[in-house]
Design a protein around this motif. Structure first.
Motif, mmCIF file in Angstrom:
data_model
loop_
_atom_site.group_PDB
_atom_site.id
_atom_site.type_symbol
_atom_site.label_atom_id
_atom_site.label_comp_id
_atom_site.label_asym_id
_atom_site.label_seq_id
_atom_site.Cartn_x
_atom_site.Cartn_y
_atom_site.Cartn_z
ATOM 1 N N ASP A 55 29.767 9.544 30.758
ATOM 2 C CA ASP A 55 28.410 9.966 31.088
ATOM 3 C C ASP A 55 28.109 11.355 30.498
ATOM 4 O O ASP A 55 27.011 11.600 30.003
ATOM 5 C CB ASP A 55 28.226 9.980 32.608
ATOM 6 C CG ASP A 55 26.761 9.924 33.000
ATOM 7 O OD1 ASP A 55 26.094 8.944 32.642
ATOM 8 O OD2 ASP A 55 26.290 10.875 33.641
ATOM 9 N N GLU B 95 22.734 11.558 23.759
ATOM 10 C CA GLU B 95 21.582 10.671 23.948
ATOM 11 C C GLU B 95 20.435 11.308 24.737
ATOM 12 O O GLU B 95 19.292 10.887 24.606
ATOM 13 C CB GLU B 95 22.033 9.395 24.689
ATOM 14 C CG GLU B 95 23.024 8.559 23.880
ATOM 15 C CD GLU B 95 23.778 7.574 24.752
ATOM 16 O OE1 GLU B 95 23.255 7.200 25.828
ATOM 17 O OE2 GLU B 95 24.907 7.211 24.384
ATOM 18 N N ASP B 96 20.737 12.303 25.567
ATOM 19 C CA ASP B 96 19.701 12.803 26.481
ATOM 20 C C ASP B 96 19.325 14.275 26.309
ATOM 21 O O ASP B 96 18.217 14.670 26.663
ATOM 22 C CB ASP B 96 20.152 12.611 27.936
ATOM 23 C CG ASP B 96 20.381 11.153 28.263
ATOM 24 O OD1 ASP B 96 19.601 10.319 27.793
ATOM 25 O OD2 ASP B 96 21.335 10.846 28.979
ATOM 26 N N SER C 264 15.276 23.774 49.323
ATOM 27 C CA SER C 264 14.290 23.801 50.406
ATOM 28 C C SER C 264 14.985 23.432 51.701
ATOM 29 O O SER C 264 15.737 22.463 51.752
ATOM 30 C CB SER C 264 13.171 22.796 50.133
ATOM 31 O OG SER C 264 12.539 23.110 48.920
ATOM 32 N N MET D 94 22.298 5.883 27.537
ATOM 33 C CA MET D 94 21.534 6.772 28.414
ATOM 34 C C MET D 94 22.397 7.191 29.605
ATOM 35 O O MET D 94 22.889 6.334 30.341
ATOM 36 C CB MET D 94 20.298 6.012 28.898
ATOM 37 C CG MET D 94 19.234 6.876 29.500
ATOM 38 S SD MET D 94 18.204 7.638 28.264
ATOM 39 C CE MET D 94 16.987 8.396 29.307
ATOM 40 N N ALA D 95 22.601 8.483 29.770
ATOM 41 C CA ALA D 95 23.416 8.967 30.894
ATOM 42 C C ALA D 95 22.589 8.909 32.189
ATOM 43 O O ALA D 95 21.371 8.755 32.153
ATOM 44 C CB ALA D 95 23.857 10.394 30.616
ATOM 45 N N LYS D 96 23.275 9.055 33.288
ATOM 46 C CA LYS D 96 22.563 9.070 34.570
ATOM 47 C C LYS D 96 21.635 10.288 34.630
ATOM 48 O O LYS D 96 21.976 11.347 34.103
ATOM 49 C CB LYS D 96 23.574 9.175 35.721
ATOM 50 C CG LYS D 96 24.403 7.936 35.900
ATOM 51 C CD LYS D 96 25.325 8.099 37.092
ATOM 52 C CE LYS D 96 26.222 6.889 37.220
ATOM 53 N NZ LYS D 96 27.196 6.767 36.115
ATOM 54 N N PRO D 97 20.463 10.150 35.253
ATOM 55 C CA PRO D 97 19.576 11.317 35.364
ATOM 56 C C PRO D 97 20.202 12.423 36.223
ATOM 57 O O PRO D 97 21.047 12.137 37.072
ATOM 58 C CB PRO D 97 18.321 10.751 36.029
ATOM 59 C CG PRO D 97 18.647 9.397 36.492
ATOM 60 C CD PRO D 97 19.916 8.950 35.867
ATOM 61 N N ILE D 98 19.787 13.645 35.964
ATOM 62 C CA ILE D 98 20.274 14.766 36.772
ATOM 63 C C ILE D 98 19.698 14.610 38.179
ATOM 64 O O ILE D 98 18.478 14.480 38.349
ATOM 65 C CB ILE D 98 19.834 16.113 36.145
ATOM 66 C CG1 ILE D 98 20.475 16.277 34.757
ATOM 67 C CG2 ILE D 98 20.196 17.273 37.049
ATOM 68 C CD1 ILE D 98 19.884 17.402 33.925
ATOM 69 N N LYS D 99 20.579 14.622 39.154
ATOM 70 C CA LYS D 99 20.156 14.388 40.542
ATOM 71 C C LYS D 99 19.297 15.548 41.068
ATOM 72 O O LYS D 99 19.616 16.717 40.818
ATOM 73 C CB LYS D 99 21.408 14.246 41.420
ATOM 74 C CG LYS D 99 21.159 13.580 42.759
ATOM 75 C CD LYS D 99 22.342 13.769 43.690
ATOM 76 C CE LYS D 99 23.442 12.781 43.491
ATOM 77 N NZ LYS D 99 24.560 12.955 44.440
ATOM 78 N N GLU D 100 18.236 15.204 41.752
ATOM 79 C CA GLU D 100 17.373 16.247 42.328
ATOM 80 C C GLU D 100 17.992 16.805 43.610
ATOM 81 O O GLU D 100 18.676 16.086 44.339
ATOM 82 C CB GLU D 100 15.989 15.679 42.638
ATOM 83 C CG GLU D 100 15.158 15.460 41.391
ATOM 84 C CD GLU D 100 13.734 15.071 41.721
ATOM 85 O OE1 GLU D 100 13.236 15.461 42.804
ATOM 86 O OE2 GLU D 100 13.133 14.387 40.904
ATOM 87 N N THR D 101 17.743 18.070 43.869
ATOM 88 C CA THR D 101 18.225 18.687 45.096
ATOM 89 C C THR D 101 17.303 18.283 46.246
ATOM 90 O O THR D 101 16.097 18.546 46.185
ATOM 91 C CB THR D 101 18.249 20.226 44.957
ATOM 92 O OG1 THR D 101 19.031 20.563 43.810
ATOM 93 C CG2 THR D 101 18.843 20.883 46.189
ATOM 94 N N VAL E 29 15.470 18.097 50.051
ATOM 95 C CA VAL E 29 15.095 19.051 51.101
ATOM 96 C C VAL E 29 16.143 18.939 52.209
ATOM 97 O O VAL E 29 16.449 17.832 52.664
ATOM 98 C CB VAL E 29 13.693 18.726 51.657
ATOM 99 C CG1 VAL E 29 13.350 19.644 52.827
ATOM 100 C CG2 VAL E 29 12.645 18.841 50.562
ATOM 101 N N LEU E 30 16.695 20.065 52.593
ATOM 102 C CA LEU E 30 17.746 20.041 53.617
ATOM 103 C C LEU E 30 17.129 19.892 55.002
ATOM 104 O O LEU E 30 16.119 20.524 55.315
ATOM 105 C CB LEU E 30 18.573 21.324 53.558
ATOM 106 C CG LEU E 30 19.240 21.630 52.222
ATOM 107 C CD1 LEU E 30 20.117 22.862 52.340
ATOM 108 C CD2 LEU E 30 20.064 20.452 51.737
#
Lengths: 180, 52
Positions: free
Chosen positions: A26, A33-34, A69, B1-8, B10-11
């Motif tokens: 990955d 690729e990204d 947040s 296509m790599a995995k998307p960057i994970k969003e942080t 709301v805690l």
């Protein structure tokens, strides 16, 4: 091998990326690729360490803006901590920089480059930064969790304990405070 | 296509409580660690082909 043997670049849209391979498919895929697409969409900037003699990519990392947040419904906790955190500094949202990806080539692994990159980012975002930035966040692969713990990161949530990646953070204020 | 960057996220709940408590008790980095970071930064700066 010294850091100064390498070249440090910021990925450009038309730049050719030199050969790179780490153990994680990955992370290899993201670079080739990204990374250009994230750059084109102004979503993340990728920085690259290159070995000019071997003509190879040594390591790379991608940075993007982020925020942490926190649920505002925490009056009891705020009340308990009131002496330590003044009202004016209580916020719901905290600016952060996210390490979207960070990888070191197999060939150059275990030489302290990952740690050097983290130190670089910590210094960069606490000295002469143009905007406020309180935290570094990272979306870390399971096999890198120990590394991020060693360089001072903590887990953001317990909800991703069984996920392939876990979100972690580092408080940059640790760099601004004096010991004792 | 790599995995998307994970969003942080709301805690909330225990995560938010833990985060808030940790923020109030900050362990400063040692002078040595800060110096190492400064030295590394200067090394990166010296090999960068862009302005830092």
């Amino acid at each position: 091998m010294e850091l100064t043997d390498f070249k440090f670049t910021s990925l450009k849209e038309d730049a050719r990326i030199k050969p790179f391979k780490c153990k994680n498919k990955d992370l290899n895929g993201f670079l080739f690729e990204d990374a250009h697409q994230y750059l084109h969409e102004l979503m993340a900037i990728t920085y690259i360490l290159e070995d000019p003699i071997a003509d190879k990519t040594v390591a790379y990392f991608s940075l993007l803006n982020d925020k942490i947040s926190s649920d505002p419904e925490l009056k009891s906790i705020w009340n308990r901590l009131s002496r330590k955190v003044p009202n004016s500094k209580r916020r719901k949202h905290y600016p952060a920089v996210k390490i979207g990806r960070l990888a070191v080539s197999e060939e150059y692994a275990n030489k302290g480059l990952g740690c050097a990159i983290i130190r670089f980012i910590k210094h960069l975002f606490t000295h002469g930064n143009r905007t406020g930035c309180r935290f570094i966040t990272v979306d870390a692969y399971r096999d890198a969790l120990g590394f991020y713990e060693r360089v001072g990161f903590d887990y953001i949530s317990t909800k991703d304990e069984n996920d392939e990646t876990r979100l972690m953070y580092y408080d940059l204020k640790r760099f601004m405070m004096e010991e004792g | 296509m790599a995995k998307p960057i994970k969003e942080t996220p709301v805690l909330s709940g225990k995560d938010s409580k833990r985060f808030t408590e940790k923020m109030a008790v900050i362990k400063p980095e040692s002078k040595e660690e800060k110096q190492k970071a400064k030295d590394v930064f200067e090394q990166f700066k010296s090999i960068a082909n862009f302005s830092l």
